[in-house]
Motif scaffolding. Structure first.
Motif, PDB file in Angstrom:
ATOM      1  N   ASN A 231      34.914  33.780  36.492  1.00  0.00           N
ATOM      2  CA  ASN A 231      35.864  34.362  38.072  1.00  0.00           C
ATOM      3  C   ASN A 231      36.235  35.938  37.940  1.00  0.00           C
ATOM      4  O   ASN A 231      37.202  35.698  37.763  1.00  0.00           O
ATOM      5  N   ILE A 232      35.400  37.536  38.284  1.00  0.00           N
ATOM      6  CA  ILE A 232      36.063  37.837  38.250  1.00  0.00           C
ATOM      7  C   ILE A 232      35.873  38.382  39.173  1.00  0.00           C
ATOM      8  O   ILE A 232      35.904  40.268  39.638  1.00  0.00           O
ATOM      9  N   THR A 233      35.626  38.388  40.824  1.00  0.00           N
ATOM     10  CA  THR A 233      35.539  38.184  41.688  1.00  0.00           C
ATOM     11  C   THR A 233      36.830  39.213  42.223  1.00  0.00           C
ATOM     12  O   THR A 233      37.985  38.576  41.834  1.00  0.00           O
ATOM     13  N   VAL A 257      41.798  38.923  39.705  1.00  0.00           N
ATOM     14  CA  VAL A 257      43.220  38.075  39.328  1.00  0.00           C
ATOM     15  C   VAL A 257      43.108  36.651  38.222  1.00  0.00           C
ATOM     16  O   VAL A 257      41.698  36.347  38.360  1.00  0.00           O
ATOM     17  N   GLY A 258      43.686  36.852  37.275  1.00  0.00           N
ATOM     18  CA  GLY A 258      43.405  35.344  36.555  1.00  0.00           C
ATOM     19  C   GLY A 258      42.811  35.760  34.860  1.00  0.00           C
ATOM     20  O   GLY A 258      41.947  34.757  35.068  1.00  0.00           O
ATOM     21  N   VAL A 259      42.183  36.795  34.600  1.00  0.00           N
ATOM     22  CA  VAL A 259      41.700  36.743  33.941  1.00  0.00           C
ATOM     23  C   VAL A 259      42.064  38.155  32.754  1.00  0.00           C
ATOM     24  O   VAL A 259      42.302  38.821  32.861  1.00  0.00           O
ATOM     25  N   ASP A 260      41.817  37.320  31.197  1.00  0.00           N
ATOM     26  CA  ASP A 260      42.696  37.606  29.955  1.00  0.00           C
ATOM     27  C   ASP A 260      41.393  39.136  29.982  1.00  0.00           C
ATOM     28  O   ASP A 260      41.618  40.176  28.705  1.00  0.00           O
ATOM     29  N   LEU A 274      35.174  56.589  44.310  1.00  0.00           N
ATOM     30  CA  LEU A 274      36.448  57.082  44.774  1.00  0.00           C
ATOM     31  C   LEU A 274      37.898  57.327  42.866  1.00  0.00           C
ATOM     32  O   LEU A 274      38.408  57.908  43.124  1.00  0.00           O
ATOM     33  N   LYS A 275      37.730  55.966  42.565  1.00  0.00           N
ATOM     34  CA  LYS A 275      38.784  55.510  41.762  1.00  0.00           C
ATOM     35  C   LYS A 275      38.375  54.816  40.892  1.00  0.00           C
ATOM     36  O   LYS A 275      37.453  53.875  41.101  1.00  0.00           O
ATOM     37  N   ARG A 276      38.416  54.235  39.170  1.00  0.00           N
ATOM     38  CA  ARG A 276      38.349  53.529  38.721  1.00  0.00           C
ATOM     39  C   ARG A 276      39.314  53.284  37.332  1.00  0.00           C
ATOM     40  O   ARG A 276      40.168  54.325  37.462  1.00  0.00           O
ATOM     41  N   ALA A 277      39.006  52.139  37.120  1.00  0.00           N
ATOM     42  CA  ALA A 277      40.668  51.494  37.085  1.00  0.00           C
ATOM     43  C   ALA A 277      39.941  50.131  35.435  1.00  0.00           C
ATOM     44  O   ALA A 277      39.295  49.570  36.031  1.00  0.00           O
ATOM     45  N   SER A 278      41.491  49.750  34.902  1.00  0.00           N
ATOM     46  CA  SER A 278      41.128  47.675  34.020  1.00  0.00           C
ATOM     47  C   SER A 278      41.976  47.409  35.096  1.00  0.00           C
ATOM     48  O   SER A 278      42.815  47.557  35.285  1.00  0.00           O
ATOM     49  N   VAL A 279      40.938  46.019  35.630  1.00  0.00           N
ATOM     50  CA  VAL A 279      41.540  44.883  35.941  1.00  0.00           C
ATOM     51  C   VAL A 279      42.354  44.982  37.694  1.00  0.00           C
ATOM     52  O   VAL A 279      41.863  44.792  38.466  1.00  0.00           O
ATOM     53  N   SER A 280      43.605  46.126  37.416  1.00  0.00           N
ATOM     54  CA  SER A 280      43.117  46.564  39.201  1.00  0.00           C
ATOM     55  C   SER A 280      43.619  47.903  39.079  1.00  0.00           C
ATOM     56  O   SER A 280      43.762  48.944  38.166  1.00  0.00           O
ATOM     57  N   ALA A 299      33.931  43.966  40.431  1.00  0.00           N
ATOM     58  CA  ALA A 299      34.121  44.209  38.673  1.00  0.00           C
ATOM     59  C   ALA A 299      33.195  44.085  38.147  1.00  0.00           C
ATOM     60  O   ALA A 299      32.201  43.224  39.005  1.00  0.00           O
ATOM     61  N   GLU A 300      33.103  44.334  37.006  1.00  0.00           N
ATOM     62  CA  GLU A 300      32.331  44.587  36.094  1.00  0.00           C
ATOM     63  C   GLU A 300      32.648  44.455  35.037  1.00  0.00           C
ATOM     64  O   GLU A 300      33.664  44.507  34.253  1.00  0.00           O
ATOM     65  N   TRP A 301      31.797  42.894  33.958  1.00  0.00           N
ATOM     66  CA  TRP A 301      32.460  42.999  32.383  1.00  0.00           C
ATOM     67  C   TRP A 301      31.094  42.219  31.683  1.00  0.00           C
ATOM     68  O   TRP A 301      30.767  41.823  32.752  1.00  0.00           O
ATOM     69  N   GLY A 302      30.820  43.721  31.154  1.00  0.00           N
ATOM     70  CA  GLY A 302      29.432  43.222  30.512  1.00  0.00           C
ATOM     71  C   GLY A 302      27.831  43.471  31.416  1.00  0.00           C
ATOM     72  O   GLY A 302      28.237  44.609  32.557  1.00  0.00           O
ATOM     73  N   SER A 303      27.235  42.948  31.502  1.00  0.00           N
ATOM     74  CA  SER A 303      25.702  42.268  32.700  1.00  0.00           C
ATOM     75  C   SER A 303      26.732  41.815  34.274  1.00  0.00           C
ATOM     76  O   SER A 303      25.776  41.606  34.889  1.00  0.00           O
TER      77      SER A 303
END
Length: 797
Positions: A231-233, A257-260, A274-280, A299-303
């Protein structure tokens, strides 16, 4: 007594005859070759031509030959598959084999055997081997529990198979549906690849392979895989609102939200990050015209990727500024006017007096205000924009117009006129160039010329000139050419005339028709003198080339090049061989050839020759006149002496010779010489009698001849036969002082006696006879005269 004892040679070398025999044997062995004939080549597939995969197969090739030697030859066996050689064997036996241990589907194909013995080759009949069945593949995964879109390493292999294989990977879901995950080709019997599994839940993976031209294998073993969802939406919020007025500031928040785990978050608009960050992430910006649109939070994790979409709307308070440039067709020296204008869409938020205008050139402010007036020059050319600063109760913003390019056109400069090649040949077409060094395109050139000539050329490309094709017949026509150049409707055209052609322009006038004259004049040309043929022209540009031709043979005689308008050709020592027509041809750099009229020369005789001929003719005329006068005088004298002639009697001192009728007939039948002899011989005898008594005469007697006309014959007299009608009489005067003057000469009279009958018939033919007889009598008289002179001389002696 002498005895012969044989001696043994102790030479260790072998005798020569041994070398000869050895070489002969060697030559015979070398020249004798064994002859072979390949009778048959056979190929066998053992245990058969169709076997199951994994069966050992032997390819047996056997050859049968005929030869004339007991020894076995060397055999070369070539095994082929699908016409490609797979192995070559060399042996001294008549068979060879090739084993497939074991045979696989890749060994299916057409096999053949080719045998070579010395230089001969023979092939067997092709045999087809069919291997049915493929080995079952084996699937292996590096892990069986993965997250959504996480990759696993899959390895599918068929260890016993040969050749290139195509591998297929499949996923079978719990519902029973299957999906091909991937396919790839391998050069061997094993393929290892990565698979990304996106379907959440458990499923089974299996593989298979395909051998080209053979078919597909059975499925491999199935491996169960569990795919866990993530759940990385991301969540996206827009503050204060997704609909704002331009100039207002908004904030966009995008987070997972809710991802470690470490998940990357991106804010994207129109495929631009326009902008890039980690998690938020949080992105604040002042809205402008054109910011309306869709925002993407990804949001992107791996593929694995998850996306969220939101649309923002930015309402305009004022329109985008518009910069206008006047006049549209701007030339240097014109007044340049720039106007910046906007439209207010929300008057309650924006007041007109709060707008501030600025005009920029090449991103530098040149004027503050709405209208900018200036003189157009080359320095004012550039890229212009205008900016409008607006203020609202909640914000302040600046809007900029699009770029307007100002490039004032250059008025056309005074044109120049020149000739292509720099040379004008009158009466021939040439190219006239009209060109202005300065002036913005397009430039319109108009050429005016004599006889209402008018042509227009429009030049639209740089370094292009207006070229006109014209023709002039005389130099003065060039001054009538006028070229106008213009690129502005409101400006008068610039002009140039033909008088302003460059000084270096060469004008060549064609040569006129030549005139060929001679010196001296044609009527005064006499032999043994020199004659000059002048070839002259009235007009033309030098140098001139004059060529003289013979009009009869059309062959050129000589040629001359001169800067004068007249050329000369001298014919030395002219004679009648120079009679005939001549003409000349003139030419000049205009390369126009013209011919003169033909001049005919008739060489007259030299003056001294004419004088000599005249004198000769005059002398001949004088001599003729003298002869005629003398003859007339002689005839007149004879006529005066005629009445004094008489016929003397036989009793006188001068004998009278009389011809009887019989003598006349005899004389008519005799020749003139005979008649003369008979007459004059008698005369001589008479002379001799006189010489007995007389003294030698002081002068030789002269004979006079007279023609005596005979009266009409008396009809009562006897007729005289034709041919005996001529009587010769001679009257000789005494030489001793006769009392009469007439007696000093001797006369012979010729009389023609005509028959009475002929006289009565008119005598038409007698006239001719009279003339003939008279001519004969005169000839005889001349001969008698010569004889008389001889007799006279004799008497003198």
């Amino acid at each position: 007594m002498w005895r012969f004892v044989p001696r043994l040679s102790m030479d260790p070398r072998p005798p020569n005859w041994l070398f000869f025999i050895t070489g002969l044997l060697h030559w015979q062995c070398a020249t004798v070759q064994t002859t072979y004939i390949i009778d048959k080549v056979g190929l066998s597939l053992l245990p058969g031509s169709s076997v199951d995969s994994g069966t050992n197969v032997t390819l047996l090739c056997k050859v049968t030959i005929s030869h004339d030697s007991a020894s076995e030859p060397t055999y070369r066996f070539h095994f082929t598959k699908n016409d490609q050689e797979i192995i070559q064997l060399e042996t001294h036996v008549d068979r060879a084999s090739y084993d497939l241990l074991p045979a696989r589907a890749a060994d299916t194909g057409s096999y053949g055997c080719h045998v070579t013995v010395q230089q001969k080759r023979k092939s067997s009949q092709e045999k087809t081997l069919t291997v049915t069945g493929l080995e079952k593949p084996i699937l292996h995964l590096n892990k069986t529990r993965v997250f959504e879109s996480e990759e696993v390493v899959a390895r599918c292999s068929a260890p016993s198979e040969k050749g290139s294989l195509i591998f297929y990977f499949h996923q079978r879901f719990r519902s029973g549906d299957t999906q091909e995950v991937k396919r790839a080709m391998s050069s061997g019997n094993t393929l290892e690849t990565r698979l990304a599994l996106k379907h959440i839940g458990d499923s089974h993976l299996y593989c298979e392979y395909e051998l080209p031209l053979v078919g597909r294998s059975n499925y491999s073993n199935q491996v169960q895989v569990l795919v866990k969802g993530m759940n990385i939406t991301p969540v996206m919020n827009i503050l204060p609102s997704a609909e704002v007025y331009e100039g207002e500031v908004i904030e966009v928040v995008c987070k997972v939200v809710g991802v470690d785990m470490n998940v990357d978050v991106f804010l994207i608009k129109d495929r631009k990050i326009l902008k890039r960050a980690s998690v938020s992430l949080s992105h604040r910006f002042r809205t402008q015209e054109g910011d309306s649109g869709e925002l993407v939070c990804k949001a992107e994790w791996g593929s694995l990727q998850k996306e969220t979409y939101h649309t923002i709307t930015v309402n305009e308070l004022i329109s985008k500024p518009r910069l206008t440039v006047e006049p549209p067709d701007l030339f240097e020296g014109d007044i340049l006017r720039m106007t910046c204008s906007v439209s207010v869409h929300v008057p309650e938020r924006i007041q007109n007096n709060s707008l501030k205008y600025s005009i920029y050139k090449d991103h530098k402010e040149v004027y503050q205000g709405r209208v900018y007036n200036t003189l157009a020059t080359a320095a004012k050319n550039g890229n212009y924009t205008c900016k409008v600063q607006a203020s609202s109760p909640s914000s302040s913003f600046v809007k900029e117009s699009t770029v307007e390019v100002v490039n004032a056109k250059v008025p056309v400069s005074k044109p120049t006129m020149r000739v292509v090649g720099g040379t004008i040949v009158l009466e021939k077409p040439f190219q006239l160039i009209c060109h202005s060094e300065e002036g913005s395109l397009p430039i319109s050139y108009t050429l005016h010329g004599p006889k209402n000539y008018k042509k227009v050329k429009v030049v639209t490309r740089p370094r292009e000139a207006a070229i006109f094709k014209v023709t002039v017949n005389k130099t003065s026509d060039l001054s009538n050419f006028l070229c106008h150049a213009t690129n502005h409707e409101k400006l008068p055209p610039e002009s140039v005339t033909g008088h302003q052609l460059p000084v270096s322009t060469v004008i060549i006038e064609p040569v006129s028709k030549p005139v060929l004259t001679s010196d001296p004049d044609m009527k005064d040309i006499t032999e043994r003198h020199d004659v000059t043929l002048y070839c002259s022209v009235d007009r033309g540009s030098p140098p001139f080339t004059f060529t003289w031709y013979n009009a009869d043979t059309r062959a050129s005689i000589t040629s001359e090049t001169s800067f004068k308008r007249r050329g000369a050709y001298v014919i030395s020592d002219v004679g009648t061989q120079h009679n005939g027509g001549y003409y000349c041809v003139s030419n000049n750099p205009a390369n126009t050839t013209k011919s003169s009229a033909v001049l005919t020369i008739a060489v007259r005789m030299a003056g001294w020759k004419k004088a000599l001929i005249a004198i000769t003719c005059l002398l001949l005329v004088v001599a003729l006149i003298l002869v005629i006068a003398f003859k007339k005088h002689l005839i007149s004298f004879k006529r005066k002496r005629g009445p004094e002639l008489s016929v003397k009697s036989a009793g006188t001192k001068m004998e009278r010779l009389s011809l009887t009728q019989s003598e006349v007939v005899h004389m008519a039948n005799a020749t003139p010489s005979m008649m003369g002899k008979s007459v004059w011989s008698e005369h001589v005898s008479g002379s001799e009698s006189e010489n007995d008594h007389d003294v030698i005469a002081p002068k030789t007697p002269e004979l006079d001849y007279a023609e005596v006309q005979i009266k009409q014959a008396d009809p009562s007299r006897a007729q005289v036969k034709k041919g005996t009608d001529t009587t010769y009489s001679e009257v000789r005067h005494p030489t001793h002082g006769a009392p009469e003057a007439a007696d000093s000469q001797a006369s012979v009279e010729y009389a023609e006696l005509n028959h009475e009958a002929e006289a009565q018939s008119g005598g038409g033919g007698n006239h001719d006879d009279d003339r003939t007889v008279q001519e004969e009598q005169r000839d005889e008289t001349r001969e008698d005269d010569g004889d008389t002179n001889d007799d006279t001389g004799g008497a003198g002696e």
